[in-house]
Every structure is written in structure tokens, then in C-alpha cells.
Design an enzyme around this catalytic site. Structure first.
Site, mmCIF file in Angstrom:
data_model
loop_
_atom_site.group_PDB
_atom_site.id
_atom_site.type_symbol
_atom_site.label_atom_id
_atom_site.label_comp_id
_atom_site.label_asym_id
_atom_site.label_seq_id
_atom_site.Cartn_x
_atom_site.Cartn_y
_atom_site.Cartn_z
ATOM 1 N N HIS A 144 42.276 -9.266 -34.018
ATOM 2 C CA HIS A 144 42.575 -7.875 -34.383
ATOM 3 C C HIS A 144 44.085 -7.613 -34.276
ATOM 4 C CE1 HIS A 144 38.306 -6.909 -32.731
ATOM 5 N NE2 HIS A 144 38.246 -6.681 -34.023
ATOM 6 N N LYS A 204 26.609 -0.823 -33.571
ATOM 7 C CA LYS A 204 26.418 -1.854 -32.551
ATOM 8 C C LYS A 204 26.396 -1.179 -31.176
ATOM 9 C CE LYS A 204 29.472 -4.909 -35.251
ATOM 10 N NZ LYS A 204 30.806 -5.502 -35.304
ATOM 11 N N ARG A 214 37.759 -12.801 -42.579
ATOM 12 C CA ARG A 214 37.820 -14.111 -41.945
ATOM 13 C C ARG A 214 37.261 -15.185 -42.871
ATOM 14 N NH1 ARG A 214 35.126 -11.572 -36.801
ATOM 15 N NH2 ARG A 214 34.471 -10.314 -38.561
ATOM 16 N N SER A 238 34.627 -10.376 -31.445
ATOM 17 C CA SER A 238 34.449 -9.791 -30.110
ATOM 18 C C SER A 238 33.196 -10.331 -29.425
ATOM 19 C CB SER A 238 34.363 -8.264 -30.207
ATOM 20 O OG SER A 238 35.528 -7.749 -30.791
HETATM 21 P P1 ADP Z 1 33.252 -3.591 -37.078
HETATM 22 O O1 ADP Z 1 32.094 -3.238 -36.220
HETATM 23 O O2 ADP Z 1 33.778 -2.440 -37.883
HETATM 24 O O3 ADP Z 1 33.062 -4.818 -37.909
HETATM 25 P P2 ADP Z 1 35.093 -5.158 -35.477
HETATM 26 O O4 ADP Z 1 35.863 -4.729 -34.276
HETATM 27 O O5 ADP Z 1 34.110 -6.260 -35.311
HETATM 28 O O6 ADP Z 1 34.423 -3.837 -36.026
HETATM 29 O O7 ADP Z 1 36.101 -5.580 -36.641
HETATM 30 C C1 ADP Z 1 37.045 -4.676 -37.142
HETATM 31 C C2 ADP Z 1 37.781 -5.327 -38.278
HETATM 32 O O8 ADP Z 1 38.559 -6.412 -37.795
HETATM 33 C C3 ADP Z 1 36.871 -5.914 -39.365
HETATM 34 O O9 ADP Z 1 37.501 -5.731 -40.619
HETATM 35 C C4 ADP Z 1 36.818 -7.376 -39.031
HETATM 36 O O10 ADP Z 1 36.590 -8.167 -40.190
HETATM 37 C C5 ADP Z 1 38.225 -7.591 -38.489
HETATM 38 N N1 ADP Z 1 38.299 -8.725 -37.560
HETATM 39 C C6 ADP Z 1 37.549 -8.971 -36.473
HETATM 40 N N2 ADP Z 1 37.900 -10.131 -35.873
HETATM 41 C C7 ADP Z 1 38.925 -10.640 -36.618
HETATM 42 C C8 ADP Z 1 39.708 -11.836 -36.550
HETATM 43 N N3 ADP Z 1 39.506 -12.762 -35.624
HETATM 44 N N4 ADP Z 1 40.663 -12.020 -37.491
HETATM 45 C C9 ADP Z 1 40.825 -11.098 -38.459
HETATM 46 N N5 ADP Z 1 40.118 -9.975 -38.604
HETATM 47 C C10 ADP Z 1 39.176 -9.736 -37.693
#
Ligand code: ADP
Length: 162
Positions: free
Chosen positions: A17, A41, A90, A128
Site C-alpha cells: 500500500h 470484510k 497486483r 493484508s
Molecule cells: P480492499 O478491501 O478495498 O480491497 P485493501 O486494503 O485490501 O482494500 O486494498 C486496497 C487497495 O490496495 C486495492 O486496490 C488493492 O489492490 C491494493 N493493494 C493491496 N495490496 C497491495 C500490494 N501489495 N501492492 C499493490 N497494491 C496493493
């Protein structure tokens, strides 16, 4: 002024992130990291805890503001006078869900554009959930998350300071 919103659950924020946040600030005037309060979630950390960890982690990154939001993302984007939604991409497995969200948001608010930042290679396997799983099994996550997150996960799972 180009204002972008980067929405997500951030439960918790990872270095993946953070990489998206830092790279996005180079192409926009302001980036609002938007923590979803009523995420579908079930979350380990409260919205307030997730927000605080992002604030601490990004305190030296210029142009970043951290807020929480509930309700429709497009309403939050408009309320903050932003015109761009940023999401991370990703693997190909992200594509189906992300394009569905982007198309629905386009339908709800045609004036808002979604842009995708392709993850940097070294964080492409990171999310996460996997971080929480490794942390709960006492694995080393120091290269994967900011310090404050590592400390909070250790406290939560083992009631000890990092
Ligand atoms: P959500 O529940 O909205 O998917 P996340 O916190 O899982 O929330 O992800 C938020 C954003 O960050 C999403 O667009 C996800 O694809 C991106 N994201 C999560 N992990 C990574 C990573 N390792 N590298 C790049 N983008 C990421």
C-alpha cells in the site's frame, strides 16, 4: 488541482500500500487515503486504529491526507472535490474485481476516473491477510509492513512489544 482518493480496508497498511501511496503522490497534487469504515470484510483493527497506523506511516510523505469514510465511495470522492480513484493492481486475479468496481463507479459518477497503479514486483504477492496470518504464527513480517504495524500486530497476537 488534481485530487485523488486511494480507498481500501487497509487492515493493516502494508509496504505494498505504502509503495502505491508514495508513487501516486508524484503524479497528483493531493492524495487522500480513505479507510473504509463499513468494509464488507470483518477487520482485525478498528477503523480508528487503521487510520492511525496510516497517519503514522505517512507522516513524512508530502501531499497525503488520511480520512475514514462510510457510504458510497463516489459520494466521498465528490465531497472531497477529488476526481480520481486510485487502486493497486497486483496480479491478473485482481483484474476482474477491480474492473467491475471501476465500471460501477463510472456508472455512478461518470466524471470520476479510476486509475490503476501496477504494484512493484517485490510486493506483488503481498496483502493484508497474508501478513496477519504470518504475524499470528510469529513469522517475521519486518520487511512487509511499517514498524508501527509490526509492533501492533505483535502486541495483538502475543501481547508483547516489538
Ligand atoms: P480492499 O478491501 O478495498 O480491497 P485493501 O486494503 O485490501 O482494500 O486494498 C486496497 C487497495 O490496495 C486495492 O486496490 C488493492 O489492490 C491494493 N493493494 C493491496 N495490496 C497491495 C500490494 N501489495 N501492492 C499493490 N497494491 C496493493
Amino acid at each position: 488541482m488534481n485530487i485523488a482518493v486511494y480507498p481500501g480496508s487497509f487492515d493493516p497498511i502494508t509496504n505494498g500500500h505504502l509503495d502505491i501511496i508514495e508513487r501516486t503522490t508524484k503524479i497528483v497534487d493531493k492524495l487522500i487515503v480513505a479507510v473504509a469504515v463499513d468494509s464488507k470484510k470483518s477487520t482485525l483493527f478498528s477503523a480508528q486504529e487503521r487510520t492511525e497506523m496510516i497517519k503514522e506511516t505517512t507522516k513524512n510523505v508530502e501531499k497525503v491526507e488520511v480520512k475514514s469514510f462510510s457510504g458510497l465511495l463516489t459520494d466521498f470522492v465528490k465531497k472531497n472535490k477529488a476526481s480520481i480513484i486510485v487502486r493497486g493492481m497486483r496480479a491478473i486475479s485482481d483484474f476482474e474485481h477491480e474492473s467491475q468496481l471501476a465500471l460501477m463507479n463510472k456508472r455512478l459518477a461518470p466524471e470520476i476516473e479510476t486509475i490503476f497503479m501496477v504494484t512493484c514486483y517485490k510486493y506483488s504477492y503481498l496483502n493484508s491477510s497474508i501478513v496477519k496470518e504470518i504475524a499470528s504464527l510469529n513469522g517475521n513480517i519486518s520487511q512487509l509492513v511499517p514498524e508501527i504495524v509490526e509492533k501492533n500486530l505483535k502486541t495483538l497476537f502475543f501481547n508483547e512489544k516489538a
